[in-house]
Design a protein around this motif. Structure first.
Motif, mmCIF file in Angstrom:
data_model
loop_
_atom_site.group_PDB
_atom_site.id
_atom_site.type_symbol
_atom_site.label_atom_id
_atom_site.label_comp_id
_atom_site.label_asym_id
_atom_site.label_seq_id
_atom_site.Cartn_x
_atom_site.Cartn_y
_atom_site.Cartn_z
ATOM 1 N N VAL A 40 0.733 -1.134 0.109
ATOM 2 C CA VAL A 40 -0.248 -0.064 0.038
ATOM 3 C C VAL A 40 0.805 1.457 0.103
ATOM 4 N N VAL A 41 0.469 2.321 -0.869
ATOM 5 C CA VAL A 41 1.253 3.448 -1.167
ATOM 6 C C VAL A 41 0.469 4.650 -0.452
ATOM 7 N N MET A 42 0.641 5.506 0.265
ATOM 8 C CA MET A 42 -0.214 6.518 0.695
ATOM 9 C C MET A 42 0.765 7.717 1.120
ATOM 10 N N GLY A 43 -0.107 9.126 1.140
ATOM 11 C CA GLY A 43 0.712 10.181 1.104
ATOM 12 C C GLY A 43 0.753 10.241 2.980
ATOM 13 N N LYS A 44 1.659 11.050 3.314
ATOM 14 C CA LYS A 44 1.777 11.392 4.597
ATOM 15 C C LYS A 44 0.642 11.775 5.587
ATOM 16 N N ASN A 45 -0.328 12.632 4.904
ATOM 17 C CA ASN A 45 -1.359 12.774 5.743
ATOM 18 C C ASN A 45 -2.411 11.661 6.294
ATOM 19 N N LEU A 63 4.977 8.175 0.969
ATOM 20 C CA LEU A 63 5.356 9.355 0.215
ATOM 21 C C LEU A 63 5.293 10.696 0.985
ATOM 22 N N THR A 64 6.541 11.325 1.044
ATOM 23 C CA THR A 64 6.740 12.437 2.022
ATOM 24 C C THR A 64 8.149 13.160 1.478
ATOM 25 N N SER A 79 9.843 10.888 -3.639
ATOM 26 C CA SER A 79 9.219 11.190 -5.019
ATOM 27 C C SER A 79 8.807 10.037 -5.490
ATOM 28 N N ILE A 80 7.836 10.389 -6.587
ATOM 29 C CA ILE A 80 7.200 9.230 -7.361
ATOM 30 C C ILE A 80 8.351 8.367 -8.014
ATOM 31 N N GLU A 81 9.361 8.945 -8.601
ATOM 32 C CA GLU A 81 10.595 8.420 -9.058
ATOM 33 C C GLU A 81 11.367 7.239 -8.118
ATOM 34 N N GLN A 82 11.405 7.884 -6.955
ATOM 35 C CA GLN A 82 11.869 6.659 -6.018
ATOM 36 C C GLN A 82 10.852 5.769 -5.609
ATOM 37 N N LYS A 100 -4.039 14.331 -2.537
ATOM 38 C CA LYS A 100 -2.723 14.760 -3.229
ATOM 39 C C LYS A 100 -2.279 13.670 -4.042
ATOM 40 N N VAL A 101 -2.150 12.500 -3.385
ATOM 41 C CA VAL A 101 -1.537 11.230 -3.977
ATOM 42 C C VAL A 101 -2.610 10.802 -5.154
ATOM 43 N N TYR A 102 -3.934 10.626 -4.848
ATOM 44 C CA TYR A 102 -4.695 10.338 -6.027
ATOM 45 C C TYR A 102 -4.586 11.056 -7.419
ATOM 46 N N GLU A 103 -4.580 12.404 -6.941
ATOM 47 C CA GLU A 103 -4.332 13.414 -8.330
ATOM 48 C C GLU A 103 -3.033 12.721 -9.208
ATOM 49 N N GLN A 104 -2.152 12.380 -8.324
ATOM 50 C CA GLN A 104 -0.907 11.937 -8.995
ATOM 51 C C GLN A 104 -0.753 10.767 -10.040
ATOM 52 N N PHE A 105 -1.920 9.952 -9.232
ATOM 53 C CA PHE A 105 -1.655 8.618 -9.917
ATOM 54 C C PHE A 105 -2.837 8.094 -10.690
#
Ligand SMILES: NC(=O)c1ccc[n+]([C@@H]2O[C@H](COP(=O)([O-])OP(=O)(O)OC[C@H]3O[C@@H](n4cnc5c(N)ncnc54)[C@H](OP(=O)(O)O)[C@@H]3O)[C@@H](O)[C@H]2O)c1
Length: 162
Positions: A40-45, A63-64, A79-82, A100-105
């Motif tokens: 599972v991948v998620m933003g810090k919030n 992700l942070t 970062s997404i690259e990392q 914020k993460v959904y928007e990018q993915f």
């Protein structure tokens, strides 16, 4: 395979004041069934909004941009690259939020697991991007009515890319 899983209200809302819109135990069960054993991948919030973190029986990646961030049994990508360097091809991955993460993915994932909650929260502050019907086709739906534990009707839907 990169998937995304989300619960969306009728006005595309997904969150309010750092929390989920409502408590739907059947949706939490569904989320657990689908994501257990996966990454599972998620933003810090979203990570800090979890009552129990990291999520058990899953590889958790946060992700942070905060280079000081560390947390037990949790991996971090700055970062997404990392993030992509941490994943291997045969791994089942779920993007689990938040806004914020959904928007990018949304354009990068292969499959969407969406719980459509049939209710509107006017005071929501976090939203999911539009699911573009030219890009996504709904391949399954399962509607569930409200009951004593689940206060709103909801539909489990799966979308794949056209
Ligand atoms: N309904 C649902 O299914 C669902 C699911 C999950 C979450 N939510 C809700 O969504 C809300 C949280 O969403 P949010 O938009 O506030 O936050 P979020 O997406 O969970 O986290 C945003 C943070 O993640 C980090 N981040 C994001 N993209 C990054 C990138 N490419 N590289 C490095 N770091 C990155 C940044 O942290 P830094 O500032 O530290 O750099 C950013 O501030 C809550 O209300 C939560 O309950 C709802």
């Amino acid at each position: 395979m990169i998937n995304l899983i989300v619960a969306i209200a009728e006005n595309n809302a997904i969150g309010i004041a750092g929390d989920l819109l409502c408590h739907l135990p059947n949706d939490l069960k569904h989320f657990k069934e689908i994501t257990t054993g996966a990454t599972v991948v998620m933003g810090k919030n979203t990570f800090f909004s979890l009552p129990r973190r990291p999520l058990p029986n899953r590889r958790n990646i946060v992700l942070t941009t905060d280079t000081e961030f560390t947390y037990e049994n949790t991996e971090v990508a700055h970062s997404i690259e990392q993030l992509y360097t941490l994943l291997n091809e045969e791994e089942e991955v779920f993007i689990i939020g938040g806004g914020k993460v959904y928007e990018q993915f949304i354009n990068a994932v292969d499959k969407l697991y969406v719980t459509h909650i049939h209710h509107t929260w006017e005071d929501a502050d976090t939203f999911f991007p539009e699911i573009d019907p030219d890009t996504w086709q709904c391949v399954s739906t399962q509607r569930n009515e409200a009951d004593e534990k689940n206060p709103y009707p909801y539909t489990f839907a799966v979308y794949t890319k056209k």
